[in-house]
Scaffold this motif. Structure first.
Motif, mmCIF file in Angstrom:
data_model
loop_
_atom_site.group_PDB
_atom_site.id
_atom_site.type_symbol
_atom_site.label_atom_id
_atom_site.label_comp_id
_atom_site.label_asym_id
_atom_site.label_seq_id
_atom_site.Cartn_x
_atom_site.Cartn_y
_atom_site.Cartn_z
ATOM 1 N N PRO A 81 7.923 3.640 -11.494
ATOM 2 C CA PRO A 81 8.392 2.782 -10.402
ATOM 3 C C PRO A 81 8.202 1.304 -10.754
ATOM 4 O O PRO A 81 7.489 0.953 -11.684
ATOM 5 N N ALA A 82 8.858 0.469 -9.997
ATOM 6 C CA ALA A 82 8.750 -0.976 -10.210
ATOM 7 C C ALA A 82 7.296 -1.409 -10.062
ATOM 8 O O ALA A 82 6.548 -0.835 -9.283
ATOM 9 N N ASP A 83 6.924 -2.409 -10.840
ATOM 10 C CA ASP A 83 5.577 -2.948 -10.708
ATOM 11 C C ASP A 83 5.669 -4.393 -10.222
ATOM 12 O O ASP A 83 6.752 -4.956 -10.086
ATOM 13 N N ARG A 84 4.521 -4.981 -9.958
ATOM 14 C CA ARG A 84 4.482 -6.331 -9.410
ATOM 15 C C ARG A 84 5.073 -7.375 -10.354
ATOM 16 O O ARG A 84 5.707 -8.313 -9.912
ATOM 17 N N VAL A 85 4.858 -7.194 -11.645
ATOM 18 C CA VAL A 85 5.384 -8.166 -12.612
ATOM 19 C C VAL A 85 6.907 -8.220 -12.543
ATOM 20 O O VAL A 85 7.508 -9.299 -12.471
ATOM 21 N N HIS A 86 7.548 -7.040 -12.543
ATOM 22 C CA HIS A 86 9.005 -7.008 -12.487
ATOM 23 C C HIS A 86 9.533 -7.544 -11.160
ATOM 24 O O HIS A 86 10.531 -8.266 -11.130
ATOM 25 N N GLU A 133 13.272 -8.872 1.264
ATOM 26 C CA GLU A 133 12.929 -7.466 1.038
ATOM 27 C C GLU A 133 12.193 -7.279 -0.294
ATOM 28 O O GLU A 133 11.249 -6.483 -0.375
ATOM 29 N N VAL A 134 12.601 -8.013 -1.330
ATOM 30 C CA VAL A 134 11.898 -7.926 -2.619
ATOM 31 C C VAL A 134 10.479 -8.473 -2.475
ATOM 32 O O VAL A 134 9.517 -7.897 -2.994
ATOM 33 N N HIS A 135 10.322 -9.558 -1.724
ATOM 34 C CA HIS A 135 8.993 -10.130 -1.486
ATOM 35 C C HIS A 135 8.106 -9.131 -0.742
ATOM 36 O O HIS A 135 6.939 -8.938 -1.077
ATOM 37 N N THR A 136 8.660 -8.466 0.244
ATOM 38 C CA THR A 136 7.906 -7.462 0.998
ATOM 39 C C THR A 136 7.509 -6.299 0.093
ATOM 40 O O THR A 136 6.365 -5.830 0.135
ATOM 41 N N ALA A 137 8.442 -5.840 -0.750
ATOM 42 C CA ALA A 137 8.137 -4.739 -1.673
ATOM 43 C C ALA A 137 7.030 -5.137 -2.644
ATOM 44 O O ALA A 137 6.163 -4.327 -2.962
ATOM 45 N N PHE A 138 7.030 -6.390 -3.090
ATOM 46 C CA PHE A 138 5.990 -6.881 -3.993
ATOM 47 C C PHE A 138 4.612 -6.657 -3.375
ATOM 48 O O PHE A 138 3.690 -6.196 -4.039
ATOM 49 N N HIS A 139 4.477 -6.966 -2.100
ATOM 50 C CA HIS A 139 3.175 -6.837 -1.445
ATOM 51 C C HIS A 139 2.799 -5.397 -1.117
ATOM 52 O O HIS A 139 1.638 -5.109 -0.856
ATOM 53 N N LEU A 140 3.759 -4.495 -1.125
ATOM 54 C CA LEU A 140 3.471 -3.090 -0.832
ATOM 55 C C LEU A 140 3.063 -2.302 -2.068
ATOM 56 O O LEU A 140 2.543 -1.195 -1.948
#
Length: 148
Positions: free
Chosen positions: A36-41, A87-94
């Motif tokens: 899955p996507a990670d915080r760096v990406h 939405e990308v910012h929110t996903a980063f924090h989740l």
């Protein structure tokens, strides 16, 4: 005699950024399935989206006086791009941090501050731009109809 400049020569950085996105998309499609996507990406993707947001904002502002209808559509695209950025910012924090110490605030270790704060600072700066020109109602739901 010189040949007329190509249309895409006016925006060489945009062309380079587009090529970079295409390269990474092809690399992801060719490689073995990733996790899955990670915080760096997500941080890098958020940076790209906010840069596109700024560019689209400038295009809408410069287009609107000469072509009001086209300017309104560019402004609508800008709002929708902002919604994607949120939405990308929110996903980063989740997504959980890689280590327990990754979310710990230690500014002395990183000159630009902890990564979690840089993505938030970038997001807040971009949010300031969109909120100057867009109402909260427009940010929540934005619909347009095609004029063709």
């Amino acid at each position: 005699m010189t040949s007329p400049p190509r249309a895409d020569d006016a925006h060489p950085y945009l062309r380079a950024a587009t090529a970079g996105v295409r390269h990474h998309t092809r690399a992801l499609n060719r490689s073995a399935p990733r996790g899955p996507a990670d915080r760096v990406h997500l941080d890098l993707f958020h940076a790209h989206l906010t840069a596109l947001h700024q560019l689209l904002d400038q295009l809408a502002e410069t287009t609107r006086p000469a072509h009001p209808a086209a300017g309104r559509h560019l402004a609508t695209a800008n709002t929708r791009l902002w919604q994607a950025t949120v939405e990308v910012h929110t996903a980063f924090h989740l997504i959980p941090a890689a280590s327990a110490n990754a979310t710990e605030c230690r500014p002395e270790r990183l000159p630009e501050g902890p990564p979690v704060l840089t993505v938030c600072q970038r997001h807040l700066a971009a949010g300031h731009t969109i909120r100057r020109k867009t109402t909260p109602t427009d940010l929540r739901s934005h619909t347009t109809t095609c004029v063709r």
